[in-house]
Write an enzyme that holds these catalytic residues in place. Structure first.
Site, PDB file in Angstrom:
ATOM      1  N   LYS A   1       1.812  -3.890   6.752  1.00 54.92           N
ATOM      2  CA  LYS A   1       2.778  -3.475   5.060  1.00 54.92           C
ATOM      3  C   LYS A   1       3.895  -3.485   4.860  1.00 54.92           C
ATOM      4  CE  LYS A   1      -1.879  -4.505   3.695  1.00 54.92           C
ATOM      5  NZ  LYS A   1      -1.633  -6.168   2.840  1.00 54.92           N
TER       6      LYS A   1
ATOM      7  N   ARG B   1      -8.626  15.079   9.315  1.00 54.73           N
ATOM      8  CA  ARG B   1      -8.573  13.794   9.759  1.00 54.73           C
ATOM      9  C   ARG B   1      -7.177  13.206  10.539  1.00 54.73           C
ATOM     10  NH1 ARG B   1     -11.034   9.175   5.708  1.00 54.73           N
ATOM     11  NH2 ARG B   1      -8.858   8.861   4.716  1.00 54.73           N
TER      12      ARG B   1
ATOM     13  N   TYR C   1      -1.909  -0.792  10.444  1.00 54.61           N
ATOM     14  CA  TYR C   1      -2.188  -0.779   9.859  1.00 54.61           C
ATOM     15  C   TYR C   1      -1.043  -0.951   8.437  1.00 54.61           C
ATOM     16  CZ  TYR C   1      -3.783  -1.304   4.177  1.00 54.61           C
ATOM     17  OH  TYR C   1      -3.150  -1.847   3.392  1.00 54.61           O
TER      18      TYR C   1
ATOM     19  N   SER D   1       1.291  -1.159   0.422  1.00 54.94           N
ATOM     20  CA  SER D   1       0.446   0.255  -0.252  1.00 54.94           C
ATOM     21  C   SER D   1       1.137   1.134   0.099  1.00 54.94           C
ATOM     22  CB  SER D   1      -0.721  -0.219   1.047  1.00 54.94           C
ATOM     23  OG  SER D   1      -1.590   1.069   1.415  1.00 54.94           O
TER      24      SER D   1
HETATM   25  P1  NAD Z   1     -11.410  -6.361   1.131  1.00 50.83           P
HETATM   26  O1  NAD Z   1     -11.290  -6.303   2.678  1.00 50.83           O
HETATM   27  O2  NAD Z   1     -12.764  -6.449   0.272  1.00 50.83           O
HETATM   28  O3  NAD Z   1     -10.563  -7.868   0.754  1.00 50.83           O
HETATM   29  C1  NAD Z   1      -9.720  -7.905   1.797  1.00 50.83           C
HETATM   30  C2  NAD Z   1     -10.521 -10.137   1.966  1.00 50.83           C
HETATM   31  O4  NAD Z   1      -9.646 -10.370   2.175  1.00 50.83           O
HETATM   32  C3  NAD Z   1     -11.941 -10.523   1.860  1.00 50.83           C
HETATM   33  O5  NAD Z   1     -12.561 -10.648   1.468  1.00 50.83           O
HETATM   34  C4  NAD Z   1     -11.803 -10.697   3.719  1.00 50.83           C
HETATM   35  O6  NAD Z   1     -12.596 -11.783   3.318  1.00 50.83           O
HETATM   36  C5  NAD Z   1     -10.640 -11.983   2.907  1.00 50.83           C
HETATM   37  N1  NAD Z   1     -10.365 -11.940   4.321  1.00 50.83           N
HETATM   38  C6  NAD Z   1      -8.911 -11.251   5.305  1.00 50.83           C
HETATM   39  N2  NAD Z   1      -8.211 -11.271   6.234  1.00 50.83           N
HETATM   40  C7  NAD Z   1      -8.628 -13.312   5.807  1.00 50.83           C
HETATM   41  C8  NAD Z   1      -7.637 -14.089   6.186  1.00 50.83           C
HETATM   42  N3  NAD Z   1      -7.543 -14.669   7.527  1.00 50.83           N
HETATM   43  N4  NAD Z   1      -8.093 -15.405   5.952  1.00 50.83           N
HETATM   44  C9  NAD Z   1      -8.840 -15.222   4.380  1.00 50.83           C
HETATM   45  N5  NAD Z   1      -9.366 -14.406   3.934  1.00 50.83           N
HETATM   46  C10 NAD Z   1      -9.077 -13.288   4.346  1.00 50.83           C
HETATM   47  O7  NAD Z   1      -9.697  -5.635   0.967  1.00 50.83           O
HETATM   48  P2  NAD Z   1      -9.604  -4.856  -0.784  1.00 50.83           P
HETATM   49  O8  NAD Z   1      -9.746  -3.559  -0.638  1.00 50.83           O
HETATM   50  O9  NAD Z   1     -10.113  -5.887  -1.701  1.00 50.83           O
HETATM   51  O10 NAD Z   1      -8.196  -5.024  -0.581  1.00 50.83           O
HETATM   52  C11 NAD Z   1      -7.304  -6.021  -0.817  1.00 50.83           C
HETATM   53  C12 NAD Z   1      -5.606  -6.472  -0.027  1.00 50.83           C
HETATM   54  O11 NAD Z   1      -5.563  -4.868  -0.950  1.00 50.83           O
HETATM   55  C13 NAD Z   1      -5.695  -5.717   1.149  1.00 50.83           C
HETATM   56  O12 NAD Z   1      -4.284  -6.671   1.658  1.00 50.83           O
HETATM   57  C14 NAD Z   1      -5.498  -4.463   1.528  1.00 50.83           C
HETATM   58  O13 NAD Z   1      -4.571  -4.690   2.920  1.00 50.83           O
HETATM   59  C15 NAD Z   1      -4.596  -4.042   0.181  1.00 50.83           C
HETATM   60  N6  NAD Z   1      -4.950  -2.194  -0.008  1.00 50.83           N
HETATM   61  C16 NAD Z   1      -5.874  -2.182  -0.429  1.00 50.83           C
HETATM   62  C17 NAD Z   1      -6.328  -0.581  -1.222  1.00 50.83           C
HETATM   63  C18 NAD Z   1      -7.314  -0.626  -1.187  1.00 50.83           C
HETATM   64  O14 NAD Z   1      -7.610   0.528  -0.941  1.00 50.83           O
HETATM   65  N7  NAD Z   1      -8.831  -1.221  -0.993  1.00 50.83           N
HETATM   66  C19 NAD Z   1      -5.154   0.146  -0.846  1.00 50.83           C
HETATM   67  C20 NAD Z   1      -3.856  -0.503  -1.090  1.00 50.83           C
HETATM   68  C21 NAD Z   1      -3.819  -2.069  -0.582  1.00 50.83           C
HETATM   69  C1  WQD Z   2      -8.826   9.893   0.330  1.00 52.03           C
HETATM   70  C2  WQD Z   2      -9.669  11.641   1.558  1.00 52.03           C
HETATM   71  C3  WQD Z   2      -9.767  12.031   3.157  1.00 52.03           C
HETATM   72  C4  WQD Z   2     -13.619  10.136   3.230  1.00 52.03           C
HETATM   73  C5  WQD Z   2      -6.697   4.628   2.003  1.00 52.03           C
HETATM   74  C6  WQD Z   2      -5.637   4.341   3.111  1.00 52.03           C
HETATM   75  C7  WQD Z   2      -4.425   3.964   2.140  1.00 52.03           C
HETATM   76  C8  WQD Z   2      -4.619   3.301   0.778  1.00 52.03           C
HETATM   77  C9  WQD Z   2      -5.621   3.691   0.523  1.00 52.03           C
HETATM   78  C10 WQD Z   2      -4.907   0.752   2.204  1.00 52.03           C
HETATM   79  C11 WQD Z   2      -8.917  11.899   1.498  1.00 52.03           C
HETATM   80  C12 WQD Z   2     -10.886  12.588   2.125  1.00 52.03           C
HETATM   81  C13 WQD Z   2     -12.757  10.443   2.761  1.00 52.03           C
HETATM   82  C14 WQD Z   2     -14.652  11.005   3.495  1.00 52.03           C
HETATM   83  C15 WQD Z   2     -13.281  12.793   2.915  1.00 52.03           C
HETATM   84  N1  WQD Z   2      -5.720   1.943   1.833  1.00 52.03           N
HETATM   85  N2  WQD Z   2     -12.045  12.008   2.437  1.00 52.03           N
HETATM   86  N3  WQD Z   2     -14.367  12.544   3.939  1.00 52.03           N
HETATM   87  O1  WQD Z   2      -7.341   7.472   3.118  1.00 52.03           O
HETATM   88  O2  WQD Z   2      -6.468   8.448   0.455  1.00 52.03           O
HETATM   89  O3  WQD Z   2      -6.363   6.498   1.884  1.00 52.03           O
HETATM   90  O4  WQD Z   2      -7.138   4.079   1.335  1.00 52.03           O
HETATM   91  O5  WQD Z   2      -3.688   0.234   1.530  1.00 52.03           O
HETATM   92  O6  WQD Z   2      -3.052   3.508   3.091  1.00 52.03           O
HETATM   93  O7  WQD Z   2      -5.504   5.436   4.031  1.00 52.03           O
HETATM   94  O8  WQD Z   2      -8.134   7.007   0.918  1.00 52.03           O
HETATM   95  O9  WQD Z   2     -10.585   7.320   0.880  1.00 52.03           O
HETATM   96  O10 WQD Z   2     -10.455   7.079   3.099  1.00 52.03           O
HETATM   97  O11 WQD Z   2      -9.400   9.532   1.342  1.00 52.03           O
HETATM   98  O12 WQD Z   2     -12.700  14.118   2.657  1.00 52.03           O
HETATM   99  O13 WQD Z   2     -15.087  10.863   4.436  1.00 52.03           O
HETATM  100  O14 WQD Z   2     -10.709  11.680   0.837  1.00 52.03           O
HETATM  101  O15 WQD Z   2      -9.225  13.182   4.382  1.00 52.03           O
HETATM  102  O16 WQD Z   2      -7.216  12.543   1.683  1.00 52.03           O
HETATM  103  P1  WQD Z   2      -7.253   7.779   2.119  1.00 52.03           P
HETATM  104  P2  WQD Z   2     -10.107   7.503   1.627  1.00 52.03           P
END
Ligand code: NAD
Ligand code: WQD
Length: 337
Positions: free
Chosen positions: A152, A290, A148, A124
């Site tokens: 990562k 936030r 978190y 991430s």
């Molecule tokens: P999500 O929560 O929609 O998907 C994660 C899935 O993993 C879920 O279906 C959950 O049920 C499953 N899961 C969690 N723990 C588990 C375990 N111990 N065993 C089996 N299944 C398990 O999240 P997402 O947005 O699809 O994210 C997927 C990956 O990408 C995560 O590793 C997350 O940290 C990473 N990521 C997400 C974002 C984002 O903004 N969505 C950004 C950067 C990185």
């Molecule tokens: C985006 C922008 C908020 C909600 C997160 C994780 C990052 C990665 C991606 C996992 C920010 C603003 C949001 C609201 C707002 N995930 N906002 N009002 O925080 O950039 O990233 O997801 O790995 O690690 O931190 O994403 O969508 O929460 O926010 O103003 O009600 O929108 O302040 O600037 P973020 P987000």
């Protein structure tokens, strides 16, 4: 190739399963449904027109992952399974350390036991914390700014050591801000509980579930005072995994790549674009920053283009159109069906 997708019922995982199937790979979904629904698996099956295998289990369960690898003849693993909310990780840090590290160790241990070498790891942009300069490159400074982010960053370091020891071939993908959905509207983001992300929340306001969108901070040092992020279509991200698997088949060691678009939009720019796409006004309230939010982050994406031959192609309008189609059709996610 047969690919085990842990977390394959989740948001990014389900789209990646579709992209892998579309690219001709066999897929096995492994998910404990802690943040997803089996209906996502059904929707994926309907979308790709085949009976994608699904195993319900905890990725920390090495025996179960090993059995699955052997039973299906798995060649490579895409490891999404993790908890993903920065704010939740500050409230329940232990759950994040146990689940995110436990699932990673469970999978890597099973790979060792079964002789499986190829792994893609979901990292991430959280690992960059508050960047000194933008865009961030893969060589920019990293930090563990939340439990978190710690999982990562230390997950990455663990995998680098395993690759250095010759045990694994790994691609670490640092995703920026995935939004959007499959253009069919059949799958999309469906978290258990409330999302804290900008795009799902603004669309819930548009649907009348909330009366206004709170904009967290309007006094940042950015052109309009609101924070800037690199929003990325989830299907571009999914296709990035297909490219990463192909690259992993011909390479070895450990490679870390930013996966973003290389351009940033402010919160107010996203809201304005959404108002155009949705053809409705989104009531706003400018509130305090936030805690933990950074002002500006977007990716330098040259390395992913060089290594994978992949770049994101879908623009912000397409991200919002596709997200809206999904959210309109499933205002309460899969739960309402
Ligand atoms: P999500 O929560 O929609 O998907 C994660 C899935 O993993 C879920 O279906 C959950 O049920 C499953 N899961 C969690 N723990 C588990 C375990 N111990 N065993 C089996 N299944 C398990 O999240 P997402 O947005 O699809 O994210 C997927 C990956 O990408 C995560 O590793 C997350 O940290 C990473 N990521 C997400 C974002 C984002 O903004 N969505 C950004 C950067 C990185
Ligand atoms: C985006 C922008 C908020 C909600 C997160 C994780 C990052 C990665 C991606 C996992 C920010 C603003 C949001 C609201 C707002 N995930 N906002 N009002 O925080 O950039 O990233 O997801 O790995 O690690 O931190 O994403 O969508 O929460 O926010 O103003 O009600 O929108 O302040 O600037 P973020 P987000």
């Amino acid at each position: 190739m047969t690919v085990l997708v842990t977390g394959g019922a989740g948001y990014i995982g389900s789209h990646t399963v579709v992209a892998l199937q579309d690219a001709g790979q066999q897929v096995v979904i492994f998910d404990d449904l802690s943040n997803s629904s089996e209906r996502a698996v059904d929707a994926v099956r309907a979308l790709v027109g085949s009976d994608v295998a699904f195993v319900r289990g905890d990725a920390a369960d090495t025996d179960m992952v090993s059995q699955t690898i052997v039973e299906y003849g798995v060649d490579a693993i895409v490891h999404f399974a993790a908890f993903k909310s920065v704010s939740e990780s500050m409230e329940r840090p232990m759950d994040y350390f146990v689940n995110n590290m436990g699932s990673l160790f469970g999978v890597v241990k099973a790979m060792g036991l079964t002789g499986t070498r190829r792994l893609i790891f979901s990292s991430s942009c959280a690992v960059y914390g508050e960047p000194k300069d933008v865009p961030v490159t893969e060589a920019s400074a990293t930090t563990a700014a939340s439990p978190y982010g710690w999982t990562k960053l230390h997950g990455e370091q663990f995998l680098e050591q395993m690759a250095l020891a010759g045990e694994l071939d790994v691609m670490i993908l640092r995703y920026f801000n995935p939004v959007g959905a499959h253009p069919s509207g059949a799958i999309g983001e469906d978290p258990r509980g409330m999302s804290s992300n900008l795009v799902p929340l603004l669309m819930q306001v548009a649907l009348g579930h909330h009366d206004r969108l709170r904009v967290f901070g309007s006094d940042y040092n950015t052109p309009d005072g609101s924070p800037v992020r690199d929003y990325l279509h989830v299907l571009d991200l999914a296709e990035g995994h297909v490219a990463a698997l192909a690259a992993l088949s011909s390479g070895s060691g450990c490679t870390t790549l930013n996966i973003g678009t290389g351009r940033g939009y402010s919160v107010l720019q996203v809201v304005a674009a959404a108002e155009q796409v949705l053809q409705r006004r989104i009531p706003l309230e400018l509130v305090d920053r936030r805690p933990g939010d950074v002002a500006c982050i977007w990716a330098q994406t040259d390395l992913a283009a060089d290594v994978l031959g992949w770049t994101a192609t879908r623009d912000l309008t397409k991200m919002l159109e596709d997200h809206w189609r999904w959210q309109k059709a499933h205002p309460d996610g899969f739960g309402a069906l």
